[in-house]
Design a protein around this motif. Structure first.
Motif, mmCIF file in Angstrom:
data_model
loop_
_atom_site.group_PDB
_atom_site.id
_atom_site.type_symbol
_atom_site.label_atom_id
_atom_site.label_comp_id
_atom_site.label_asym_id
_atom_site.label_seq_id
_atom_site.Cartn_x
_atom_site.Cartn_y
_atom_site.Cartn_z
ATOM 1 N N SER A 25 110.570 23.358 102.902
ATOM 2 C CA SER A 25 110.864 22.404 103.970
ATOM 3 C C SER A 25 111.331 23.229 105.156
ATOM 4 O O SER A 25 112.068 24.207 104.993
ATOM 5 N N ARG A 26 110.895 22.832 106.363
ATOM 6 C CA ARG A 26 111.203 23.624 107.557
ATOM 7 C C ARG A 26 111.765 22.753 108.681
ATOM 8 O O ARG A 26 111.310 21.643 108.886
ATOM 9 N N TYR A 27 112.729 23.327 109.402
ATOM 10 C CA TYR A 27 113.228 22.664 110.602
ATOM 11 C C TYR A 27 113.556 23.688 111.676
ATOM 12 O O TYR A 27 113.842 24.856 111.390
ATOM 13 N N ALA A 28 113.481 23.230 112.918
ATOM 14 C CA ALA A 28 113.803 24.080 114.067
ATOM 15 C C ALA A 28 115.328 24.133 114.231
ATOM 16 O O ALA A 28 116.045 23.210 113.840
ATOM 17 N N PHE A 29 115.797 25.235 114.803
ATOM 18 C CA PHE A 29 117.230 25.342 115.102
ATOM 19 C C PHE A 29 117.420 26.009 116.448
ATOM 20 O O PHE A 29 116.557 26.732 116.948
ATOM 21 N N LEU A 30 118.573 25.744 117.039
ATOM 22 C CA LEU A 30 119.036 26.407 118.259
ATOM 23 C C LEU A 30 120.399 26.989 117.974
ATOM 24 O O LEU A 30 121.170 26.431 117.174
ATOM 25 N N GLY A 31 120.704 28.106 118.636
ATOM 26 C CA GLY A 31 121.993 28.715 118.401
ATOM 27 C C GLY A 31 122.464 29.535 119.589
ATOM 28 O O GLY A 31 121.752 29.708 120.581
ATOM 29 N N HIS A 32 123.677 30.036 119.444
ATOM 30 C CA HIS A 32 124.294 30.866 120.481
ATOM 31 C C HIS A 32 124.997 32.037 119.811
ATOM 32 O O HIS A 32 125.747 31.859 118.847
ATOM 33 N N LEU A 33 124.756 33.236 120.321
ATOM 34 C CA LEU A 33 125.370 34.441 119.789
ATOM 35 C C LEU A 33 126.552 34.819 120.668
ATOM 36 O O LEU A 33 126.422 34.956 121.885
ATOM 37 N N ASP A 34 127.718 34.975 120.032
ATOM 38 C CA ASP A 34 128.926 35.388 120.728
ATOM 39 C C ASP A 34 129.472 36.603 119.991
ATOM 40 O O ASP A 34 130.107 36.463 118.941
ATOM 41 N N GLY A 35 129.176 37.792 120.498
ATOM 42 C CA GLY A 35 129.531 39.019 119.785
ATOM 43 C C GLY A 35 128.668 39.133 118.547
ATOM 44 O O GLY A 35 127.454 39.207 118.626
ATOM 45 N N ARG A 36 129.280 39.077 117.393
ATOM 46 C CA ARG A 36 128.551 39.155 116.123
ATOM 47 C C ARG A 36 128.542 37.815 115.385
ATOM 48 O O ARG A 36 128.143 37.746 114.230
ATOM 49 N N ALA A 37 128.986 36.755 116.047
ATOM 50 C CA ALA A 37 129.009 35.418 115.445
ATOM 51 C C ALA A 37 127.927 34.548 116.088
ATOM 52 O O ALA A 37 127.843 34.457 117.307
ATOM 53 N N MET A 38 127.110 33.936 115.246
ATOM 54 C CA MET A 38 126.056 33.052 115.726
ATOM 55 C C MET A 38 126.345 31.628 115.259
ATOM 56 O O MET A 38 126.357 31.345 114.065
ATOM 57 N N SER A 39 126.615 30.730 116.227
ATOM 58 C CA SER A 39 126.736 29.312 115.895
ATOM 59 C C SER A 39 125.349 28.699 116.060
ATOM 60 O O SER A 39 124.588 29.084 116.943
ATOM 61 N N TRP A 40 124.998 27.752 115.196
ATOM 62 C CA TRP A 40 123.649 27.202 115.191
ATOM 63 C C TRP A 40 123.659 25.765 114.675
ATOM 64 O O TRP A 40 124.596 25.338 114.024
ATOM 65 N N ASN A 41 122.597 25.025 115.018
ATOM 66 C CA ASN A 41 122.411 23.699 114.445
ATOM 67 C C ASN A 41 120.922 23.360 114.404
ATOM 68 O O ASN A 41 120.158 23.702 115.305
ATOM 69 N N GLY A 42 120.540 22.690 113.314
ATOM 70 C CA GLY A 42 119.172 22.219 113.166
ATOM 71 C C GLY A 42 118.887 21.138 114.187
ATOM 72 O O GLY A 42 119.781 20.353 114.529
ATOM 73 N N THR A 43 117.637 21.093 114.680
ATOM 74 C CA THR A 43 117.317 20.139 115.737
ATOM 75 C C THR A 43 116.237 19.127 115.343
ATOM 76 O O THR A 43 116.352 17.962 115.682
ATOM 77 N N ILE A 44 115.179 19.567 114.660
ATOM 78 C CA ILE A 44 114.097 18.642 114.314
ATOM 79 C C ILE A 44 113.312 19.179 113.116
ATOM 80 O O ILE A 44 113.094 20.383 113.003
#
Length: 159
Positions: free
Chosen positions: A86-105
């Motif tokens: 199963s596959r979904y798209a995600f968007l995220g933001h890299l801050d130093g070595r931490a990547m916050s992300w969330n699935g979108t569709i």
């Protein structure tokens, strides 16, 4: 004369102590500020590993594209030893070595019990292979993971 001799001796001892302390301080500063070269230039590429959901270990594969601090891509997930991803798209933001992300569709249909997660992954390059580790949890999008769900993630960079 004796006071003059003792004063000179004390001055020389103080100078020697100061020189020694400055050498130790300089040495310590050089060690603490020496740049540590980063091994990676970006997170772009394929990362594979697993996610834990309760007692279940799920296969996880991420295709990541990084442009500056912006990260996007596709997350693929499947039950261990099963063929359908199963596959979904995600968007995220890299801050130093931490990547916050969330699935979108969702990119696939018939995704069964899977949900689109959100979370934070931390980059660790201390070993021979770069690793992204962190957690997944609820995501307030249609098809997103509900409250009180979550687990851990561990991914290694392919190739």
């Amino acid at each position: 004369m004796r006071l003059s001799y003792e004063a000179n001796t004390l001055r020389e001892e103080n100078r020697a102590n100061v020189r020694s302390a400055l050498r130790r301080l300089k040495s310590g500063m050089e060690e603490s500020v020496a740049p540590t070269p980063d091994k990676f230039t970006s997170l772009t590429g394929t990362w594979s590993g697993y996610a834990l959901a309760g007692s279940q270990k799920l296969d996880y594969s991420w295709d990541i594209d990084q442009q500056g601090s912006c990260v996007e891509g596709t997350i693929s997930i499947k039950m261990k030893d099963e063929g359908k991803w199963s596959r979904y798209a995600f968007l995220g933001h890299l801050d130093g070595r931490a990547m916050s992300w969330n699935g979108t569709i969702w990119k696939t249909s018939g995704n069964g019990a899977f949900c689109m997660a959100a979370g934070v992954l931390n980059l660790d390059e201390s070993g021979s292979v770069p690793v992204l580790e962190g957690s997944w949890g609820p995501n307030k999008v249609r098809g997103g993971c509900p409250r009180n769900t979550g687990g851990t993630i561990r991914l290694e960079r392919d190739g």
